[in-house]
Design a protein around this motif. Structure first.
Motif, PDB file in Angstrom:
ATOM      1  N   ASP A  34      31.527  10.073  -5.812  1.00  0.00           N
ATOM      2  CA  ASP A  34      30.927  11.324  -5.343  1.00  0.00           C
ATOM      3  C   ASP A  34      30.077  11.101  -4.098  1.00  0.00           C
ATOM      4  O   ASP A  34      30.031  11.949  -3.193  1.00  0.00           O
ATOM      5  CB  ASP A  34      30.104  11.966  -6.457  1.00  0.00           C
ATOM      6  N   LYS A  35      29.389   9.957  -4.026  1.00  0.00           N
ATOM      7  CA  LYS A  35      28.636   9.624  -2.816  1.00  0.00           C
ATOM      8  C   LYS A  35      29.577   9.451  -1.628  1.00  0.00           C
ATOM      9  O   LYS A  35      29.294   9.913  -0.513  1.00  0.00           O
ATOM     10  CB  LYS A  35      27.819   8.350  -3.027  1.00  0.00           C
ATOM     11  N   LEU A  36      30.707   8.799  -1.871  1.00  0.00           N
ATOM     12  CA  LEU A  36      31.703   8.648  -0.813  1.00  0.00           C
ATOM     13  C   LEU A  36      32.229  10.018  -0.393  1.00  0.00           C
ATOM     14  O   LEU A  36      32.452  10.266   0.800  1.00  0.00           O
ATOM     15  CB  LEU A  36      32.855   7.762  -1.288  1.00  0.00           C
ATOM     16  N   GLY A  37      32.427  10.898  -1.366  1.00  0.00           N
ATOM     17  CA  GLY A  37      32.870  12.251  -1.048  1.00  0.00           C
ATOM     18  C   GLY A  37      31.912  12.945  -0.093  1.00  0.00           C
ATOM     19  O   GLY A  37      32.331  13.632   0.849  1.00  0.00           O
ATOM     20  N   THR A  38      30.621  12.754  -0.314  1.00  0.00           N
ATOM     21  CA  THR A  38      29.604  13.333   0.577  1.00  0.00           C
ATOM     22  C   THR A  38      29.735  12.761   1.985  1.00  0.00           C
ATOM     23  O   THR A  38      29.655  13.491   2.979  1.00  0.00           O
ATOM     24  CB  THR A  38      28.190  13.056   0.024  1.00  0.00           C
ATOM     25  N   VAL A  39      29.943  11.445   2.078  1.00  0.00           N
ATOM     26  CA  VAL A  39      30.104  10.796   3.382  1.00  0.00           C
ATOM     27  C   VAL A  39      31.340  11.331   4.105  1.00  0.00           C
ATOM     28  O   VAL A  39      31.279  11.697   5.284  1.00  0.00           O
ATOM     29  CB  VAL A  39      30.204   9.267   3.221  1.00  0.00           C
ATOM     30  N   LEU A  40      32.476  11.371   3.409  1.00  0.00           N
ATOM     31  CA  LEU A  40      33.714  11.842   4.031  1.00  0.00           C
ATOM     32  C   LEU A  40      33.612  13.303   4.444  1.00  0.00           C
ATOM     33  O   LEU A  40      34.109  13.697   5.506  1.00  0.00           O
ATOM     34  CB  LEU A  40      34.888  11.648   3.062  1.00  0.00           C
ATOM     35  N   ASN A  41      32.977  14.101   3.606  1.00  0.00           N
ATOM     36  CA  ASN A  41      32.806  15.519   3.922  1.00  0.00           C
ATOM     37  C   ASN A  41      32.021  15.700   5.213  1.00  0.00           C
ATOM     38  O   ASN A  41      32.373  16.532   6.072  1.00  0.00           O
ATOM     39  CB  ASN A  41      32.084  16.223   2.772  1.00  0.00           C
ATOM     40  N   GLU A  42      30.973  14.909   5.363  1.00  0.00           N
ATOM     41  CA  GLU A  42      30.128  14.996   6.556  1.00  0.00           C
ATOM     42  C   GLU A  42      30.818  14.377   7.766  1.00  0.00           C
ATOM     43  O   GLU A  42      30.791  14.933   8.863  1.00  0.00           O
ATOM     44  CB  GLU A  42      28.799  14.273   6.287  1.00  0.00           C
ATOM     45  N   MET A  43      31.433  13.255   7.552  1.00  0.00           N
ATOM     46  CA  MET A  43      32.028  12.501   8.650  1.00  0.00           C
ATOM     47  C   MET A  43      33.197  13.252   9.295  1.00  0.00           C
ATOM     48  O   MET A  43      33.405  13.199  10.511  1.00  0.00           O
ATOM     49  CB  MET A  43      32.497  11.142   8.130  1.00  0.00           C
ATOM     50  N   TYR A  44      33.950  13.974   8.469  1.00  0.00           N
ATOM     51  CA  TYR A  44      35.150  14.651   8.963  1.00  0.00           C
ATOM     52  C   TYR A  44      35.041  16.177   8.960  1.00  0.00           C
ATOM     53  O   TYR A  44      36.045  16.872   9.076  1.00  0.00           O
ATOM     54  CB  TYR A  44      36.369  14.182   8.163  1.00  0.00           C
ATOM     55  N   ASP A  45      33.806  16.671   8.846  1.00  0.00           N
ATOM     56  CA  ASP A  45      33.541  18.112   8.945  1.00  0.00           C
ATOM     57  C   ASP A  45      34.473  18.938   8.057  1.00  0.00           C
ATOM     58  O   ASP A  45      35.131  19.880   8.504  1.00  0.00           O
ATOM     59  CB  ASP A  45      33.680  18.581  10.405  1.00  0.00           C
ATOM     60  N   LEU A  46      34.508  18.580   6.780  1.00  0.00           N
ATOM     61  CA  LEU A  46      35.413  19.257   5.845  1.00  0.00           C
ATOM     62  C   LEU A  46      34.837  20.545   5.267  1.00  0.00           C
ATOM     63  O   LEU A  46      35.571  21.366   4.723  1.00  0.00           O
ATOM     64  CB  LEU A  46      35.779  18.303   4.700  1.00  0.00           C
ATOM     65  N   HIS A  47      33.519  20.705   5.313  1.00  0.00           N
ATOM     66  CA  HIS A  47      32.839  21.915   4.819  1.00  0.00           C
ATOM     67  C   HIS A  47      33.221  22.227   3.367  1.00  0.00           C
ATOM     68  O   HIS A  47      33.471  23.375   3.003  1.00  0.00           O
ATOM     69  CB  HIS A  47      33.165  23.126   5.717  1.00  0.00           C
ATOM     70  N   THR A  48      33.258  21.178   2.559  1.00  0.00           N
ATOM     71  CA  THR A  48      33.677  21.333   1.165  1.00  0.00           C
ATOM     72  C   THR A  48      32.717  22.208   0.372  1.00  0.00           C
ATOM     73  O   THR A  48      33.122  22.859  -0.600  1.00  0.00           O
ATOM     74  CB  THR A  48      33.803  19.949   0.490  1.00  0.00           C
TER      75      THR A  48
END
Length: 239
Positions: free
Chosen positions: A111-125
């Motif tokens: 879930d922490k990685l999910g936060t990083v990927l969401n921010e890094m790739y502007d996914l706006h999850t």
């Protein structure tokens, strides 16, 4: 740290663990260089650096939890809870503590990685789900049709560990939302016969599931950060 407390030699990273940590360390170095170069006025680079260092620490703690659980499991020899000596009950309790700590950390890291990927790739999850998980982020990649190469590799990893991750997820949910997972095992056995002794759960299988969870996390982190490092290299960002 735990190895030293248990009288063991410090861990030497190799294999999946080494690959994941080296990929993340490389990212922190790239971020440090960009911070030095551009002063990071928005603090986005600093945030990513802190988050990535946090993932390195979390992965270390997960591996140590698995190791400690494996260590204490060796002292549990009785097949039934009722047959344990006081000393063995203590060793079993320590096994349970680190085993539970381990499977909770598996999903915490993802879930922490999910936060990083969401921010890094502007996914706006967060627009899809306010409190999102790693798996929600993975679906968001698909929905937005972004970074298909990364999404495909992460999906393959998820699917290859589907069985052990399902087991760990059920135990995590029981531990967090319902009751202690080992007590749930005991309750199920009591239903079979109120006067029967409670047979110990399959500790070796549980540890194998946790090890596969650790491997899944290592591969997921490595793929995510290697992809990011390669992408940045193409944009001229190098350590």
């Amino acid at each position: 740290m735990l190895r030293l407390l248990l009288g063991e030699e410090p861990r030497h990273n190799n294999g999946l663990m080494e690959d994941a940590i080296e990929a993340m360390v490389k990212t922190t170095r790239l971020l440090e260089k960009e911070i030095e170069k551009n002063q990071d006025p928005t603090h986005n680079f600093r945030k990513m650096e802190v988050w990535t260092r946090g993932l390195i620490v979390s992965l270390d703690e997960l591996e140590q939890s698995w190791f400690a659980a494996s260590h204490f499991r060796k002292s549990v020899r009785a097949g039934y809870v009722d047959d344990m000596s006081m000393e063995e009950q203590g060793e079993y309790a320590r096994y349970v503590y680190f085993y539970k700590n381990g499977f909770i950390r598996v999903f915490s890291i993802l879930d922490k990685l999910g936060t990083v990927l969401n921010e890094m790739y502007d996914l706006h999850t967060s627009k899809v789900k306010a409190h999102f998980s790693y798996f929600t982020v993975l679906r968001q990649f698909r929905y937005l049709k972004m970074h298909d190469k990364l999404a495909n590799r992460l999906e393959d990893i998820k699917n290859s560990y589907k069985v052990p991750m399902s087991v760990l997820r059920k135990r995590r949910n029981a531990e967090i939302h319902y009751m202690n997972s080992e007590m749930q095992d005991d309750l199920w056995q009591r239903h079979k016969g109120l006067n029967d002794k409670v047979e110990l759960e399959d500790l070796d299988q549980h540890l194998d599931d946790l090890k596969q969870g650790l491997d899944m996390v290592c591969k997921t982190l490595a793929v995510s950060y290697h992809y990011t490092n390669n992408l940045w290299a193409k944009k001229g960002i190098r350590a």
